[in-house]
Design a protein around this motif. Structure first.
Motif, PDB file in Angstrom:
ATOM      1  N   ALA A  36      -5.062   2.455   3.644  1.00 40.11           N
ATOM      2  CA  ALA A  36      -4.821   3.780   4.004  1.00 40.11           C
ATOM      3  C   ALA A  36      -3.068   3.947   2.717  1.00 40.11           C
ATOM      4  N   VAL A  37      -2.486   1.987   4.154  1.00 40.34           N
ATOM      5  CA  VAL A  37      -1.668   1.922   2.765  1.00 40.34           C
ATOM      6  C   VAL A  37      -1.497   1.259   1.589  1.00 40.34           C
ATOM      7  N   GLY A  38      -2.404   1.054   1.524  1.00 37.57           N
ATOM      8  CA  GLY A  38      -2.491   0.444   0.330  1.00 37.57           C
ATOM      9  C   GLY A  38      -2.674   2.081  -1.074  1.00 37.57           C
ATOM     10  N   MET A  39      -3.184   2.425  -0.632  1.00 38.63           N
ATOM     11  CA  MET A  39      -2.715   3.801  -1.641  1.00 38.63           C
ATOM     12  C   MET A  39      -2.408   4.223  -1.757  1.00 38.63           C
ATOM     13  N   ALA A  40      -1.720   4.293  -0.401  1.00 37.56           N
ATOM     14  CA  ALA A  40      -0.013   5.060  -0.506  1.00 37.56           C
ATOM     15  C   ALA A  40       0.977   4.598  -1.648  1.00 37.56           C
ATOM     16  N   ARG A  41       0.926   3.150  -1.507  1.00 37.72           N
ATOM     17  CA  ARG A  41       1.807   2.053  -2.306  1.00 37.72           C
ATOM     18  C   ARG A  41       1.719   2.746  -3.425  1.00 37.72           C
ATOM     19  N   LEU A  42       0.306   2.737  -4.305  1.00 36.35           N
ATOM     20  CA  LEU A  42       0.062   2.484  -5.515  1.00 36.35           C
ATOM     21  C   LEU A  42      -0.146   3.748  -6.232  1.00 36.35           C
ATOM     22  N   GLY A  43       0.817   5.054  -4.769  1.00 35.97           N
ATOM     23  CA  GLY A  43       1.211   6.342  -5.045  1.00 35.97           C
ATOM     24  C   GLY A  43      -0.174   7.235  -5.697  1.00 35.97           C
ATOM     25  N   ALA A  44      -1.384   6.866  -5.423  1.00 40.41           N
ATOM     26  CA  ALA A  44      -2.458   7.446  -4.509  1.00 40.41           C
ATOM     27  C   ALA A  44      -2.326   8.123  -3.562  1.00 40.41           C
ATOM     28  N   PRO A  45      -2.706   9.882  -3.313  1.00 41.87           N
ATOM     29  CA  PRO A  45      -2.529  10.144  -1.882  1.00 41.87           C
ATOM     30  C   PRO A  45      -3.494  10.107  -0.992  1.00 41.87           C
TER      31      PRO A  45
END
Length: 312
Positions: A36-45
């Motif tokens: 979840a954190v990895g996606m958020a850091r990549l700009g993905a909701p």
């Protein structure tokens, strides 16, 4: 948006001192938490569906998720303690975990806690030990079955033998998810534990036959392979200065999901994913994992830190 379903805990790393007295450094983690954190850091909701303790550690997990830009509206506050994982780093930076989580908050989710699925939800990701411990495993399977006809379902077994040493339990979980999952990611190490002696490529083909639109096998320093409607492909690993491998697979998974949202944001689009688009997703994921390996602990990269020939 992807709803990531599974554990949130603190990894404990020992440093300094001697055998009788040493320092423990606590870092937020857990495979689904990292995704979840990895996606958020990549700009993905991304959002995380789990239970967090009302203790200091649980509330720290909740606050950190919010700071990282992860949607926290699916979190459940509860009285159970926060799970702890003692991490040790071996040769070549490979991590091993001893998880202390009996009765932990992330396991104590029952069917009454199933969230409603908002229209903006493109997919759900499931994985690791919350697929094999109760009552949360039954809850997760019910959620996956409820949503499988409408949204992308993703699965990474991410085996933790000290939580459940019986590989038959993990195998049954993987078999049940195989009929629901559109995306499967499995490491060569996990495949060897669940299906000893069976080639990784055969396992990926089996997931495809069971309905997966994209089946990915990661092989550490040997790269990754994938099968889908585009056929088969392999990629080399991205160059990395390895500090440790904690969270590398989760960073890979987060990048796969972020890439899926960019290239194939629906079940139909995923089934017709072109080979060039699949390769771009895997190159992106391999580069994300390489950045993660270059740092201590689970510390997924931001999009600007990933260098690939074809940006997503």
């Amino acid at each position: 948006m992807f709803l990531i379903c599974g554990e949130a805990l603190f990894d404990l790393f020992a440093s300094g001192g001697c055998r009788a007295a040493f320092t423990l450094e606590a870092r937020a983690g857990g495979s689904p938490y990292n995704v979840a954190v990895g996606m958020a850091r990549l700009g993905a909701p991304a959002a995380l569906f789990t239970a967090v303790s009302d203790d200091m550690l649980g509330q720290a997990l909740k606050a950190t998720l919010a700071e990282e830009g992860v949607d926290t509206s699916f979190l459940i506050d509860g009285p159970h303690r926060t799970t702890l994982s003692l991490a040790s780093i071996g040769k070549a930076g490979v991590a091993a975990f001893r998880i202390y989580g009996e009765g932990g908050a992330d396991r104590m989710i029952d069917a009454a806690s199933l969230p409603a699925a908002p229209a903006r939800l493109a997919g759900l990701h499931f994985g690791s030990y919350t697929m094999v411990v109760e009552p949360v495993a039954t809850t997760h399977f019910a959620l996956a079955r409820r949503e499988a006809a409408f949204r992308i379902i993703s699965f990474d077994p991410n085996v933790r033998p000290n939580v459940e040493p019986d590989m038959g339990v993990w195998r049954r979980a993987a078999e049940e998810m195989s009929s629901l999952a559109d995306i499967v990611k499995i490491s060569a190490d996990d495949a060897a534990l669940i299906w000893p002696g069976r080639p990784l490529g055969d396992i990926l083909d089996w997931f495809r036959e069971r309905g997966a639109a994209l089946a990915i096998g990661t092989m550490g320093a040997a790269g990754a392979m994938a099968v889908g409607g585009f056929g088969e492909l392999e990629i080399a690993p991205a160059p990395a200065r390895v500090v440790d491998t904690v969270g590398a697979g989760d960073s890979f998974m987060a990048a796969v999901l972020a890439g899926t949202l960019a290239q194939a944001p629906g079940k139909a689009a995923l089934k017709t994913l072109a080979a060039d688009d699949a390769r771009a997703i895997l190159d992106f994921a391999a580069s994300a994992a390489a950045v993660s390996c270059s740092r201590r602990g689970a510390d997924p990269p931001r999009r600007e830190e990933i260098a690939v020939s074809r940006p997503l």
